[in-house]
Each structure stands twice: as C-alpha cells, then as structure tokens.
Design a protein around this motif. Structure first.
Motif, PDB file in Angstrom:
ATOM      1  N   UNK A   1       0.803  -1.231   0.000  1.00 57.68           N
ATOM      2  CA  UNK A   1       0.000   0.000   0.000  1.00 57.68           C
ATOM      3  C   UNK A   1       0.834   1.277   0.000  1.00 57.68           C
ATOM      4  N   UNK A   2       2.151   1.168   0.182  1.00 55.38           N
ATOM      5  CA  UNK A   2       2.986   2.370   0.250  1.00 55.38           C
ATOM      6  C   UNK A   2       2.899   3.130  -1.069  1.00 55.38           C
ATOM      7  N   UNK A   3       2.593   4.407  -0.976  1.00 56.86           N
ATOM      8  CA  UNK A   3       2.497   5.291  -2.140  1.00 56.86           C
ATOM      9  C   UNK A   3       3.186   6.608  -1.808  1.00 56.86           C
ATOM     10  N   UNK A   4       3.758   7.211  -2.827  1.00 54.42           N
ATOM     11  CA  UNK A   4       4.414   8.503  -2.650  1.00 54.42           C
ATOM     12  C   UNK A   4       3.942   9.453  -3.743  1.00 54.42           C
ATOM     13  N   UNK A   5       3.640  10.662  -3.337  1.00 55.65           N
ATOM     14  CA  UNK A   5       3.220  11.703  -4.282  1.00 55.65           C
ATOM     15  C   UNK A   5       4.277  12.800  -4.267  1.00 55.65           C
ATOM     16  N   UNK A   6       4.976  12.934  -5.371  1.00 49.53           N
ATOM     17  CA  UNK A   6       6.027  13.929  -5.488  1.00 49.53           C
ATOM     18  C   UNK A   6       5.412  15.315  -5.686  1.00 49.53           C
ATOM     19  N   UNK A   7       5.851  16.276  -4.869  1.00 52.18           N
ATOM     20  CA  UNK A   7       5.368  17.646  -4.996  1.00 52.18           C
ATOM     21  C   UNK A   7       6.347  18.525  -5.761  1.00 52.18           C
ATOM     22  N   UNK A   8       7.638  18.387  -5.457  1.00 55.55           N
ATOM     23  CA  UNK A   8       8.609  19.259  -6.111  1.00 55.55           C
ATOM     24  C   UNK A   8      10.018  18.694  -5.968  1.00 55.55           C
TER      25      UNK A   8
ATOM     26  N   UNK B   1       3.896  10.786   1.634  1.00 61.46           N
ATOM     27  CA  UNK B   1       3.797   9.331   1.531  1.00 61.46           C
ATOM     28  C   UNK B   1       2.629   8.831   2.364  1.00 61.46           C
ATOM     29  N   UNK B   2       2.031   7.757   1.865  1.00 62.22           N
ATOM     30  CA  UNK B   2       0.861   7.152   2.505  1.00 62.22           C
ATOM     31  C   UNK B   2       1.054   5.645   2.505  1.00 62.22           C
ATOM     32  N   UNK B   3       0.549   5.009   3.564  1.00 66.22           N
ATOM     33  CA  UNK B   3       0.615   3.551   3.629  1.00 66.22           C
ATOM     34  C   UNK B   3      -0.346   3.054   4.694  1.00 66.22           C
ATOM     35  N   UNK B   4      -0.652   1.786   4.614  1.00 69.28           N
ATOM     36  CA  UNK B   4      -1.431   1.086   5.630  1.00 69.28           C
ATOM     37  C   UNK B   4      -0.590  -0.059   6.152  1.00 69.28           C
ATOM     38  N   UNK B   5      -0.762  -0.342   7.416  1.00 71.92           N
ATOM     39  CA  UNK B   5      -0.073  -1.477   8.039  1.00 71.92           C
ATOM     40  C   UNK B   5      -1.013  -2.031   9.085  1.00 71.92           C
TER      41      UNK B   5
ATOM     42  N   UNK C   1       4.253  14.089   5.279  1.00 74.98           N
ATOM     43  CA  UNK C   1       5.135  14.788   4.340  1.00 74.98           C
ATOM     44  C   UNK C   1       6.575  14.435   4.665  1.00 74.98           C
ATOM     45  N   UNK C   2       7.393  14.506   3.670  1.00 73.69           N
ATOM     46  CA  UNK C   2       8.799  14.205   3.850  1.00 73.69           C
ATOM     47  C   UNK C   2       9.585  14.642   2.635  1.00 73.69           C
ATOM     48  N   UNK C   3      10.823  14.212   2.595  1.00 67.52           N
ATOM     49  CA  UNK C   3      11.651  14.546   1.457  1.00 67.52           C
ATOM     50  C   UNK C   3      12.935  13.749   1.460  1.00 67.52           C
ATOM     51  N   UNK C   4      13.644  13.877   0.372  1.00 65.39           N
ATOM     52  CA  UNK C   4      14.928  13.214   0.207  1.00 65.39           C
ATOM     53  C   UNK C   4      15.951  14.242  -0.255  1.00 65.39           C
ATOM     54  N   UNK C   5      17.159  14.109   0.261  1.00 62.21           N
ATOM     55  CA  UNK C   5      18.285  14.914  -0.197  1.00 62.21           C
ATOM     56  C   UNK C   5      19.192  13.971  -0.977  1.00 62.21           C
ATOM     57  N   UNK C   6      19.366  14.243  -2.257  1.00 59.01           N
ATOM     58  CA  UNK C   6      20.120  13.365  -3.151  1.00 59.01           C
ATOM     59  C   UNK C   6      21.508  13.921  -3.418  1.00 59.01           C
TER      60      UNK C   6
ATOM     61  N   UNK D   1      14.223  12.523   5.082  1.00 57.82           N
ATOM     62  CA  UNK D   1      13.684  13.299   6.197  1.00 57.82           C
ATOM     63  C   UNK D   1      12.175  13.100   6.226  1.00 57.82           C
ATOM     64  N   UNK D   2      11.613  13.043   7.428  1.00 59.37           N
ATOM     65  CA  UNK D   2      10.163  12.889   7.595  1.00 59.37           C
ATOM     66  C   UNK D   2       9.656  13.981   8.531  1.00 59.37           C
ATOM     67  N   UNK D   3       8.378  14.274   8.421  1.00 61.74           N
ATOM     68  CA  UNK D   3       7.792  15.338   9.237  1.00 61.74           C
ATOM     69  C   UNK D   3       7.746  14.974  10.717  1.00 61.74           C
ATOM     70  N   UNK D   4       7.573  13.690  11.028  1.00 62.93           N
ATOM     71  CA  UNK D   4       7.429  13.268  12.423  1.00 62.93           C
ATOM     72  C   UNK D   4       8.088  11.903  12.604  1.00 62.93           C
TER      73      UNK D   4
END
Length: 134
Positions: free
Chosen positions: A67-74, A89-93, A101-106, A119-122
């Motif tokens: 169920x993990x899904x990610x929606x890219x904003x920018x 990102x969204x998921x069920x467990x 919300x979160x992000x990645x530094x590449x 990085x994650x919001x919480x």
C-alpha cells in the motif's frame, strides 16, 4: 528552458519507484548507493549498496502490504550534484494508516544517484507506524 538533468533524474526515480519498476530504479543508482532512513524503527538505518537499498524498498512494500504510495510535490537542485525532493507518503499497516510529508536529499555523481538522505515530518510517528527495530 528545459528541466535540469538532476531534477529529471530524481523525477525518473520517483516514477520508477511508483510503478514498482525496480530495474529502471536500479539503473539510476550507483553500485555503492546509500539510503539513510531516520528514526529507530525496523525501516530505519543506513542501507549501503544497490542490492541492499532495493531490498529495503521490497521490505517497505512487504510491511505495508503493497500500500505504500508517494506523491512527489517538487524537486529542487543546486546545479552542483545535489537535489532535494518534497513529497507526501501514505501507507497502511494492519489496521493503521499513515500520511506524512517528507523529502529526500540526493547526491548525484556521474548522472546517477549515489546517496539519499531521507527526512520525515514526524520521526516518532513514523517509528510507531513501522514498529521497533528487529
């Protein structure tokens, strides 16, 4: 003016990940790529090497029953081999769902992704969702 190559690379990675196309995703990474996941859950840690990073993504899918899904904003770049993404990102467990919300530094070397710092919001909420490290 066209999209910066580093931004295009990150967008291709998100697209491949979202489609479950691990072959394409692997082709966008260096062999010694590292993905750093914050927190202290069973998904947290430093995953080094393409096979280990892809195995971590497979575990992510397994834990969330696909169920993990990610929606890219920018995606932003500094033009010197770094890019930042912002996503939700969204998921069920089990009987629990999460949306965060979160992000990645590449770090990008030779037109391939060599390092991802997540990085994650919480962090505490993400840890609670995935459960303690095994």
């Amino acid at each position: 003016m066209g999209e910066h190559p580093d931004v295009a690379l990150v967008r291709r990675g998100y697209d491949a990940f979202s489609r479950g196309d691990m072959e394409t995703l692997a082709s966008l990474m260096t062999g010694d790529v590292a993905h750093h996941v914050p927190g202290s859950s069973q998904m947290s840690g430093h995953f080094k090497g393409r096979d280990n990073v892809l195995a971590m993504y497979a575990k992510l899918s397994e834990l969330t029953g696909g169920t993990f899904r990610v929606e890219l904003h920018d995606v932003f770049t500094d033009g010197r081999g770094h890019a930042m993404s912002v996503h939700t990102w969204r998921a069920d467990r089990g009987d629990r769902g999460i949306e965060m919300r979160g992000g990645l530094f590449f770090t990008i070397v030779g037109n391939k992704i060599s390092d991802l710092d997540e990085c994650v919001a919480d962090i505490q909420e993400a840890d609670a969702f995935y459960g303690p490290a095994e």
